[in-house]
Motif scaffolding. Structure first.
Motif, PDB file in Angstrom:
ATOM      1  N   LEU A   9     -31.212 -17.263   2.998  1.00 36.23           N
ATOM      2  CA  LEU A   9     -32.474 -18.175   2.965  1.00 36.23           C
ATOM      3  C   LEU A   9     -33.900 -17.466   3.022  1.00 36.23           C
ATOM      4  O   LEU A   9     -33.872 -16.319   3.732  1.00 36.23           O
ATOM      5  N   LYS A  10     -34.694 -18.004   2.486  1.00 42.41           N
ATOM      6  CA  LYS A  10     -36.199 -17.173   2.025  1.00 42.41           C
ATOM      7  C   LYS A  10     -36.575 -17.043   3.699  1.00 42.41           C
ATOM      8  O   LYS A  10     -36.943 -17.700   4.196  1.00 42.41           O
ATOM      9  N   ASN A  11     -36.892 -15.637   3.800  1.00 32.87           N
ATOM     10  CA  ASN A  11     -37.493 -15.318   5.008  1.00 32.87           C
ATOM     11  C   ASN A  11     -36.775 -15.657   6.311  1.00 32.87           C
ATOM     12  O   ASN A  11     -37.450 -15.805   7.227  1.00 32.87           O
ATOM     13  N   GLY A  12     -35.326 -15.726   6.239  1.00 35.41           N
ATOM     14  CA  GLY A  12     -34.899 -16.305   7.231  1.00 35.41           C
ATOM     15  C   GLY A  12     -33.258 -15.860   7.048  1.00 35.41           C
ATOM     16  O   GLY A  12     -32.821 -14.899   6.833  1.00 35.41           O
ATOM     17  N   PRO A  13     -32.228 -16.576   8.016  1.00 35.23           N
ATOM     18  CA  PRO A  13     -30.973 -16.287   8.053  1.00 35.23           C
ATOM     19  C   PRO A  13     -30.029 -16.505   6.990  1.00 35.23           C
ATOM     20  O   PRO A  13     -30.437 -16.898   5.862  1.00 35.23           O
ATOM     21  N   TYR A  14     -28.757 -15.924   7.105  1.00 30.12           N
ATOM     22  CA  TYR A  14     -27.622 -16.241   6.074  1.00 30.12           C
ATOM     23  C   TYR A  14     -27.256 -17.681   6.762  1.00 30.12           C
ATOM     24  O   TYR A  14     -26.838 -17.986   7.765  1.00 30.12           O
ATOM     25  N   GLU A  15     -26.826 -18.640   5.761  1.00 26.28           N
ATOM     26  CA  GLU A  15     -26.599 -19.954   5.647  1.00 26.28           C
ATOM     27  C   GLU A  15     -25.052 -19.910   5.423  1.00 26.28           C
ATOM     28  O   GLU A  15     -24.976 -19.643   4.104  1.00 26.28           O
ATOM     29  N   VAL A  16     -23.971 -20.069   6.417  1.00 31.99           N
ATOM     30  CA  VAL A  16     -22.739 -20.067   6.154  1.00 31.99           C
ATOM     31  C   VAL A  16     -22.068 -21.398   5.826  1.00 31.99           C
ATOM     32  O   VAL A  16     -22.032 -22.086   7.034  1.00 31.99           O
ATOM     33  N   THR A  17     -21.502 -21.925   4.763  1.00 29.36           N
ATOM     34  CA  THR A  17     -20.921 -23.275   4.903  1.00 29.36           C
ATOM     35  C   THR A  17     -19.446 -23.099   4.519  1.00 29.36           C
ATOM     36  O   THR A  17     -19.074 -22.096   3.654  1.00 29.36           O
ATOM     37  N   GLY A  18     -18.504 -24.045   4.620  1.00 22.30           N
ATOM     38  CA  GLY A  18     -17.419 -24.242   4.014  1.00 22.30           C
ATOM     39  C   GLY A  18     -16.244 -23.820   5.238  1.00 22.30           C
ATOM     40  O   GLY A  18     -15.215 -23.678   4.742  1.00 22.30           O
ATOM     41  N   GLY A  19     -16.514 -23.831   6.493  1.00 23.64           N
ATOM     42  CA  GLY A  19     -15.545 -23.826   7.614  1.00 23.64           C
ATOM     43  C   GLY A  19     -15.243 -22.307   7.802  1.00 23.64           C
ATOM     44  O   GLY A  19     -14.351 -22.198   8.455  1.00 23.64           O
ATOM     45  N   ALA A  20     -16.239 -21.539   7.650  1.00 22.31           N
ATOM     46  CA  ALA A  20     -16.023 -19.931   8.120  1.00 22.31           C
ATOM     47  C   ALA A  20     -16.019 -19.738   9.494  1.00 22.31           C
ATOM     48  O   ALA A  20     -16.677 -20.528  10.220  1.00 22.31           O
ATOM     49  N   LYS A  21     -15.177 -18.904   9.905  1.00 21.95           N
ATOM     50  CA  LYS A  21     -15.348 -18.566  11.378  1.00 21.95           C
ATOM     51  C   LYS A  21     -15.681 -17.405  11.642  1.00 21.95           C
ATOM     52  O   LYS A  21     -15.257 -16.283  11.013  1.00 21.95           O
ATOM     53  N   VAL A  22     -16.633 -16.823  12.545  1.00 19.78           N
ATOM     54  CA  VAL A  22     -16.953 -15.542  13.101  1.00 19.78           C
ATOM     55  C   VAL A  22     -16.249 -15.030  14.035  1.00 19.78           C
ATOM     56  O   VAL A  22     -16.070 -15.661  15.189  1.00 19.78           O
ATOM     57  N   THR A  23     -15.871 -13.750  13.973  1.00 17.57           N
ATOM     58  CA  THR A  23     -15.241 -13.184  15.107  1.00 17.57           C
ATOM     59  C   THR A  23     -15.609 -11.746  15.573  1.00 17.57           C
ATOM     60  O   THR A  23     -16.537 -11.256  14.654  1.00 17.57           O
ATOM     61  N   ASP A  24     -15.448 -11.513  16.550  1.00 12.74           N
ATOM     62  CA  ASP A  24     -16.123 -10.074  16.998  1.00 12.74           C
ATOM     63  C   ASP A  24     -15.008  -9.115  16.426  1.00 12.74           C
ATOM     64  O   ASP A  24     -14.051  -9.285  15.656  1.00 12.74           O
ATOM     65  N   GLN A  25     -15.416  -7.739  16.826  1.00 14.72           N
ATOM     66  CA  GLN A  25     -14.520  -6.585  16.629  1.00 14.72           C
ATOM     67  C   GLN A  25     -13.084  -6.590  16.911  1.00 14.72           C
ATOM     68  O   GLN A  25     -12.181  -5.894  16.139  1.00 14.72           O
ATOM     69  N   LYS A  26     -12.755  -7.461  17.808  1.00 11.08           N
ATOM     70  CA  LYS A  26     -11.328  -7.426  18.358  1.00 11.08           C
ATOM     71  C   LYS A  26     -10.616  -8.806  17.620  1.00 11.08           C
ATOM     72  O   LYS A  26      -9.719  -9.167  18.174  1.00 11.08           O
ATOM     73  N   ARG A  27     -11.321  -9.504  16.796  1.00 11.07           N
ATOM     74  CA  ARG A  27     -10.963 -10.550  15.906  1.00 11.07           C
ATOM     75  C   ARG A  27     -10.932 -11.975  17.139  1.00 11.07           C
ATOM     76  O   ARG A  27     -10.359 -13.031  16.663  1.00 11.07           O
ATOM     77  N   ASN A  28     -11.781 -11.716  18.022  1.00  9.32           N
ATOM     78  CA  ASN A  28     -11.753 -12.849  18.878  1.00  9.32           C
ATOM     79  C   ASN A  28     -12.914 -13.709  18.350  1.00  9.32           C
ATOM     80  O   ASN A  28     -13.942 -13.430  17.919  1.00  9.32           O
ATOM     81  N   GLU A  29     -12.599 -15.205  18.359  1.00  8.45           N
ATOM     82  CA  GLU A  29     -13.501 -16.084  17.775  1.00  8.45           C
ATOM     83  C   GLU A  29     -14.695 -16.548  18.609  1.00  8.45           C
ATOM     84  O   GLU A  29     -14.507 -17.103  19.764  1.00  8.45           O
ATOM     85  N   TYR A  30     -15.646 -16.537  18.141  1.00 11.61           N
ATOM     86  CA  TYR A  30     -16.867 -17.216  18.799  1.00 11.61           C
ATOM     87  C   TYR A  30     -16.661 -18.775  18.996  1.00 11.61           C
ATOM     88  O   TYR A  30     -16.199 -19.288  18.070  1.00 11.61           O
TER      89      TYR A  30
END
Length: 76
Positions: A9-30
């Motif tokens: 996004l212009k001057n802002g964050p990344y917008e992620v759509t489509g059901g992605a899951k974010v995990t930490d370095q140990k693959r633990n999901e937020y």
């Protein structure tokens, strides 16, 4: 299953759509992730990797424009 899409996004964050899951370095999901997810791009968020709006306070400026990228280097 929907295709995952990432939009800077212009001057802002990344917008992620489509059901992605974010995990930490140990693959633990937020937990508590929604759709869309907003990921920090300015480096100032107190809630990394997620955006907390800090880009507005710190006047982050980056109007991203899509472009052709060079071919990746072959791996040895």
């Amino acid at each position: 299953m929907a295709d995952v899409s990432i939009r800077a996004l212009k001057n802002g964050p990344y917008e992620v759509t489509g059901g992605a899951k974010v995990t930490d370095q140990k693959r633990n999901e937020y937990t508590g992730q929604g759709d869309p997810i907003y990921l920090c791009r300015c480096g100032q968020s107190a809630n990394k990797p997620f955006c907390d709006g800090s880009h507005k306070i710190h006047n982050f400026s980056d109007a991203v424009t899509a472009r052709d990228l060079p071919a990746p280097e072959p791996k040895p």
